[in-house]
Design a protein around this motif. Structure first.
Motif, PDB file in Angstrom:
ATOM      1  N   MET A 183       0.820  -1.200   0.000  1.00 40.28           N
ATOM      2  CA  MET A 183       0.000   0.000   0.000  1.00 40.28           C
ATOM      3  C   MET A 183       0.855   1.251   0.000  1.00 40.28           C
ATOM      4  O   MET A 183       0.529   2.241  -0.675  1.00 40.28           O
ATOM      5  CB  MET A 183      -0.922  -0.005   1.230  1.00 40.28           C
ATOM      6  CG  MET A 183      -2.057  -1.017   1.178  1.00 40.28           C
ATOM      7  SD  MET A 183      -3.049  -0.987   2.695  1.00 40.28           S
ATOM      8  CE  MET A 183      -3.599   0.723   2.676  1.00 40.28           C
ATOM      9  N   ALA A 184       1.947   1.235   0.740  1.00 39.94           N
ATOM     10  CA  ALA A 184       2.839   2.391   0.773  1.00 39.94           C
ATOM     11  C   ALA A 184       3.447   2.649  -0.605  1.00 39.94           C
ATOM     12  O   ALA A 184       3.525   3.795  -1.067  1.00 39.94           O
ATOM     13  CB  ALA A 184       3.935   2.176   1.818  1.00 39.94           C
ATOM     14  N   ALA A 194      -7.055  -3.439  -1.090  1.00 41.87           N
ATOM     15  CA  ALA A 194      -7.810  -4.693  -1.136  1.00 41.87           C
ATOM     16  C   ALA A 194      -6.937  -5.841  -1.624  1.00 41.87           C
ATOM     17  O   ALA A 194      -6.968  -6.947  -1.069  1.00 41.87           O
ATOM     18  CB  ALA A 194      -9.034  -4.525  -2.039  1.00 41.87           C
ATOM     19  N   LEU A 195      -6.145  -5.583  -2.669  1.00 40.86           N
ATOM     20  CA  LEU A 195      -5.261  -6.621  -3.187  1.00 40.86           C
ATOM     21  C   LEU A 195      -4.194  -6.995  -2.167  1.00 40.86           C
ATOM     22  O   LEU A 195      -3.872  -8.184  -1.985  1.00 40.86           O
ATOM     23  CB  LEU A 195      -4.616  -6.140  -4.485  1.00 40.86           C
ATOM     24  CG  LEU A 195      -3.681  -7.127  -5.183  1.00 40.86           C
ATOM     25  CD1 LEU A 195      -4.434  -8.388  -5.572  1.00 40.86           C
ATOM     26  CD2 LEU A 195      -3.052  -6.488  -6.416  1.00 40.86           C
ATOM     27  N   TRP A 213      -4.437  -6.729   1.093  1.00 44.90           N
ATOM     28  CA  TRP A 213      -5.089  -7.494   2.171  1.00 44.90           C
ATOM     29  C   TRP A 213      -5.315  -8.940   1.740  1.00 44.90           C
ATOM     30  O   TRP A 213      -5.093  -9.878   2.516  1.00 44.90           O
ATOM     31  CB  TRP A 213      -6.401  -6.832   2.541  1.00 44.90           C
ATOM     32  CG  TRP A 213      -7.116  -7.508   3.676  1.00 44.90           C
ATOM     33  CD1 TRP A 213      -8.052  -8.484   3.607  1.00 44.90           C
ATOM     34  CD2 TRP A 213      -6.900  -7.260   5.067  1.00 44.90           C
ATOM     35  NE1 TRP A 213      -8.448  -8.873   4.853  1.00 44.90           N
ATOM     36  CE2 TRP A 213      -7.766  -8.139   5.773  1.00 44.90           C
ATOM     37  CE3 TRP A 213      -6.098  -6.387   5.773  1.00 44.90           C
ATOM     38  CZ2 TRP A 213      -7.818  -8.147   7.155  1.00 44.90           C
ATOM     39  CZ3 TRP A 213      -6.159  -6.401   7.151  1.00 44.90           C
ATOM     40  CH2 TRP A 213      -7.003  -7.270   7.825  1.00 44.90           C
ATOM     41  N   HIS A 214      -5.759  -9.117   0.494  1.00 44.79           N
ATOM     42  CA  HIS A 214      -5.993 -10.475  -0.002  1.00 44.79           C
ATOM     43  C   HIS A 214      -4.684 -11.267  -0.062  1.00 44.79           C
ATOM     44  O   HIS A 214      -4.628 -12.428   0.407  1.00 44.79           O
ATOM     45  CB  HIS A 214      -6.631 -10.403  -1.381  1.00 44.79           C
ATOM     46  CG  HIS A 214      -6.718 -11.730  -2.071  1.00 44.79           C
ATOM     47  ND1 HIS A 214      -7.582 -12.734  -1.666  1.00 44.79           N
ATOM     48  CD2 HIS A 214      -6.023 -12.240  -3.128  1.00 44.79           C
ATOM     49  CE1 HIS A 214      -7.432 -13.785  -2.435  1.00 44.79           C
ATOM     50  NE2 HIS A 214      -6.496 -13.524  -3.335  1.00 44.79           N
ATOM     51  N   LEU A 215      -3.639 -10.655  -0.609  1.00 43.27           N
ATOM     52  CA  LEU A 215      -2.366 -11.361  -0.714  1.00 43.27           C
ATOM     53  C   LEU A 215      -1.772 -11.644   0.662  1.00 43.27           C
ATOM     54  O   LEU A 215      -1.216 -12.712   0.900  1.00 43.27           O
ATOM     55  CB  LEU A 215      -1.395 -10.533  -1.559  1.00 43.27           C
ATOM     56  CG  LEU A 215      -1.751 -10.401  -3.048  1.00 43.27           C
ATOM     57  CD1 LEU A 215      -0.741  -9.502  -3.739  1.00 43.27           C
ATOM     58  CD2 LEU A 215      -1.796 -11.761  -3.711  1.00 43.27           C
ATOM     59  N   ALA A 216      -1.885 -10.649   1.564  1.00 49.72           N
ATOM     60  CA  ALA A 216      -1.342 -10.862   2.912  1.00 49.72           C
ATOM     61  C   ALA A 216      -2.066 -11.996   3.626  1.00 49.72           C
ATOM     62  O   ALA A 216      -1.446 -12.834   4.285  1.00 49.72           O
ATOM     63  CB  ALA A 216      -1.441  -9.561   3.719  1.00 49.72           C
ATOM     64  N   VAL A 228      -7.185   3.784  -7.034  1.00 52.18           N
ATOM     65  CA  VAL A 228      -6.013   2.920  -7.191  1.00 52.18           C
ATOM     66  C   VAL A 228      -5.481   2.477  -5.833  1.00 52.18           C
ATOM     67  O   VAL A 228      -5.149   1.303  -5.621  1.00 52.18           O
ATOM     68  CB  VAL A 228      -4.929   3.644  -8.008  1.00 52.18           C
ATOM     69  CG1 VAL A 228      -3.635   2.849  -7.988  1.00 52.18           C
ATOM     70  CG2 VAL A 228      -5.392   3.851  -9.437  1.00 52.18           C
ATOM     71  N   VAL A 229      -5.402   3.421  -4.877  1.00 49.93           N
ATOM     72  CA  VAL A 229      -4.914   3.071  -3.539  1.00 49.93           C
ATOM     73  C   VAL A 229      -5.863   2.092  -2.860  1.00 49.93           C
ATOM     74  O   VAL A 229      -5.437   1.124  -2.205  1.00 49.93           O
ATOM     75  CB  VAL A 229      -4.730   4.347  -2.699  1.00 49.93           C
ATOM     76  CG1 VAL A 229      -4.391   3.996  -1.252  1.00 49.93           C
ATOM     77  CG2 VAL A 229      -3.616   5.214  -3.281  1.00 49.93           C
TER      78      VAL A 229
END
Length: 432
Positions: A1-2, A152-153, A155-158, A146-147
């Motif tokens: 995210m950063a 969301a992506l 969070w899903h990957l984590a 985009v952020v």
């Protein structure tokens, strides 16, 4: 995210600034075109009048014009009563400025080569800034989207990565608590699945090693208890006997103590060593040494020990200490539970050597060998045979009961040097 946020900021801020500059320059170019066109129309008239601003054609939408004197006073049209930027047109050039809330462009009006007036084309500055704000808000909305999508992506990957690792952590905790049956469920991450499979395999191996160590410890304690008890009884008997008999009893006790020390050393050696390797052991020599150690006890019991070894036996791949302990267990059992003469035979069985111990006793009851706890159909036996079997299997050999009884025969099968331990089977012994 950063990373996504930094990328959006680095991209959208210059884009928003560039779009603002495009809108500003576009508005200035449009005002310049209208001012030049209006100045050309005003200059074509022979006399300027208060209605000189009327009749201008092809002006852009939202653009107003005013006619100003060289000193900055409004002559006609739309705009403030005075204009400082109109005064600048006396040099004959185009000028632009933000004045009275307007974005204004001034073009000179000339007659006979002399600047006689100025046309001020303008539009509200708020109209330009409103366009900027709409662009900036649109870019900000796109950047925020985009952020948000990146969040969301991420969070899903984590979650996808962390869930298998959390299960592995719980699996490792259960393994540390003594649960050796743990097994990690499969996930969609190949590396996590490989780590879970390796941890599960390690847990199973640790469970097998621990179970084997427990059995080995139990069996060893039993194996050492018998000679230790005999040593204590011999010393107690020596204390109550006469001088000559006492000397014989002490000699017997010392002999038993030496055997006990040797057994302890051999068991420690077996516990430290691993199976396999490139060992080469002379089977006949080991059998003769074990028989010599037991000969005195056999004679004291009034029985006979007969040893037969085939000549020119090839070396076997099994630890000498293991052979010694296994044969000692078999000879002790024959001496304790058997009758008549005890026979120790070492023979070539084709792919290995068979150490056979037999006697004239009744043998094992119906039902075969005791299990690892020494039980056989509800009957409690010693656990020497389970210990001997585990020692043989750990060294790549096998301990089998060739005949349960009467006249039982127990066989230790040891592979030759350079062959696989699993190739020596009970079938090969039966064929011999």
């Amino acid at each position: 995210m950063a990373v996504a946020s930094c990328a959006v900021v680095l991209f959208t801020v210059p884009l928003a600034w560039a779009m603002g500059q495009v809108y500003s320059r576009g508005a200035v170019v449009r005002l310049q075109r209208d001012a030049i066109w209006a100045a050309a129309q005003a200059g074509s008239r022979p006399v300027l009048s208060t209605d000189a601003s009327t009749g201008f054609a092809e002006l852009s939408r939202g653009v107003d014009v005013g006619l100003y004197a060289p000193d900055g006073r409004k002559i006609a049209g739309e705009g403030p009563p005075t204009s400082a930027v109109a005064v600048l047109s006396r040099d004959g050039g185009l000028h632009q400025a933000i004045e009275a809330g307007h974005l204004a462009v001034v073009a000179p009006v000339s007659h006979n080569g002399r600047v006689t007036a100025a046309v001020r084309a303008w539009m509200p500055w708020d109209l330009v800034t409103d366009r900027w704000m709409r662009v900036w808000l649109l870019v900000a909305a796109l950047g925020g989207a985009v952020v948000a999508l990146s969040a969301a992506l991420a969070w899903h990957l984590a979650s996808r990565v962390a869930a298998p690792l959390q299960r592995l952590t719980a699996m490792a905790g259960a393994l540390g608590a003594g649960d050796f049956t743990v097994q990690a469920p499969r996930s969609t991450i190949r590396e996590a699945d490989m780590a879970g499979q390796a941890l599960g395999a390690s847990a199973r191996r640790l469970g097998q090693v621990l179970e084997r160590e427990r059995r080995f410890t139990t069996a060893v304690s039993h194996q050492l208890r018998t000679p230790l008890t005999a040593l204590i009884l011999g010393l107690e008997a020596a204390r109550a006997d006469g001088e000559n008999i006492r000397r014989e009893s002490v000699d017997t006790a010392l002999r038993r103590a030496e055997r006990l020390t040797e057994s302890v050393n051999q068991l420690l050696q077996l516990a430290r060593e691993t199976s396999g390797g490139e060992r080469a052991v002379d089977a006949a020599q080991v059998a003769l040494r074990v028989a010599e150690h037991h000969r005195a006890a056999v004679l004291e019991a009034g029985r006979q020990l007969i040893v037969r070894c085939e000549p020119d036996l090839a070396p076997v791949r099994i630890c000498e200490a293991a052979i010694t302990q296994i044969l000692s267990i078999l000879l002790d059992n024959a001496l304790l539970h058997g009758r008549g003469e005890i026979r120790l035979t070492v023979a070539d069985m084709g792919d290995g050597v068979a150490f056979e111990v037999g006697d004239d006793g009744p043998g094992l009851p119906a039902g075969g060998e005791p299990d690892a706890t020494g039980r056989q159909r509800g009957i409690r036996h010693g656990i020497g045979l389970p210990l001997a079997r585990s020692l043989a299997e750990a060294e790549g050999g096998r301990l089998v009961v060739r005949r349960c009884g009467p006249r039982p025969v127990f066989s230790l099968l040891a592979p030759f040097q350079g062959t696989n331990g699993g190739s020596v089977t009970a079938g090969s012994l039966a064929g011999g």
